[in-house]
Design a protein around this motif. Structure first.
Motif, PDB file in Angstrom:
ATOM      1  N   TYR A  68      29.243 -45.604  39.858  1.00 22.49           N
ATOM      2  CA  TYR A  68      28.985 -46.552  38.775  1.00 22.49           C
ATOM      3  C   TYR A  68      29.578 -46.004  37.487  1.00 22.49           C
ATOM      4  N   THR A  76      28.806 -51.030  35.531  1.00 25.63           N
ATOM      5  CA  THR A  76      29.639 -51.553  36.609  1.00 25.63           C
ATOM      6  C   THR A  76      29.409 -50.704  37.844  1.00 25.63           C
ATOM      7  N   PHE A  77      29.047 -51.345  38.938  1.00 24.39           N
ATOM      8  CA  PHE A  77      28.862 -50.656  40.210  1.00 24.39           C
ATOM      9  C   PHE A  77      30.124 -50.849  41.035  1.00 24.39           C
TER      10      PHE A  77
END
Length: 135
Positions: A68, A76-77
């Protein structure tokens, strides 16, 4: 198989950690969260853990993991990997839905009580902070 996966997960966690925890994601690192909205779940708990640049947890049947990034209050993964164990269909559906939502998370809020992830469609995933099990 479980021992191999846990060993790999441990190595990934070590690779993602540094000696200093200084950074924008220091508020998440080393913490474990449990999903609060688990109405269907009675026998298991969906968890989310954070290392320096890695995340991992248990989603009902399978363990999952990935990378992430954080910038300001945006998260944001990356692509999510997971073990490939099969389980009851209703739990597998909950697991798939949860992992799909994690991939769509765009922002986060941290409080003393927990973590809230918000998806690109405005859906909220609410987690409570739990103690990391001691080994």
């Amino acid at each position: 198989m479980k021992k191999i996966f846990l060993g790999l997960l441990f190595l990934l966690s070590l690779m993602g950690c540094t000696n200093s925890m200084i950074g924008k994601n220091e508020n998440l690192v080393g913490k474990q969260y449990a999903l609060v909205q688990q109405v269907e779940a009675k026998d298991y708990q969906i968890t989310l853990n954070f290392a320096e640049n890695n995340f991992f947890g248990f989603a009902g049947v399978n363990n999952y993991f990935g990378k992430y990034e954080i910038q300001d209050k945006k998260i944001t993964f990356g692509a999510i990997g997971r073990t490939m164990m099969a389980g009851p269909q209703e739990i597998m559906k909950v697991e798939d839905d949860f992992l799909s939502k994690i991939e769509k998370a765009v922002s986060y809020e941290i409080s003393k009580e927990g973590l809230i992830l918000t998806t690109d469609k405005g859906e909220k995933l609410i987690f409570k902070l739990i103690e990391t099990p001691k080994k």
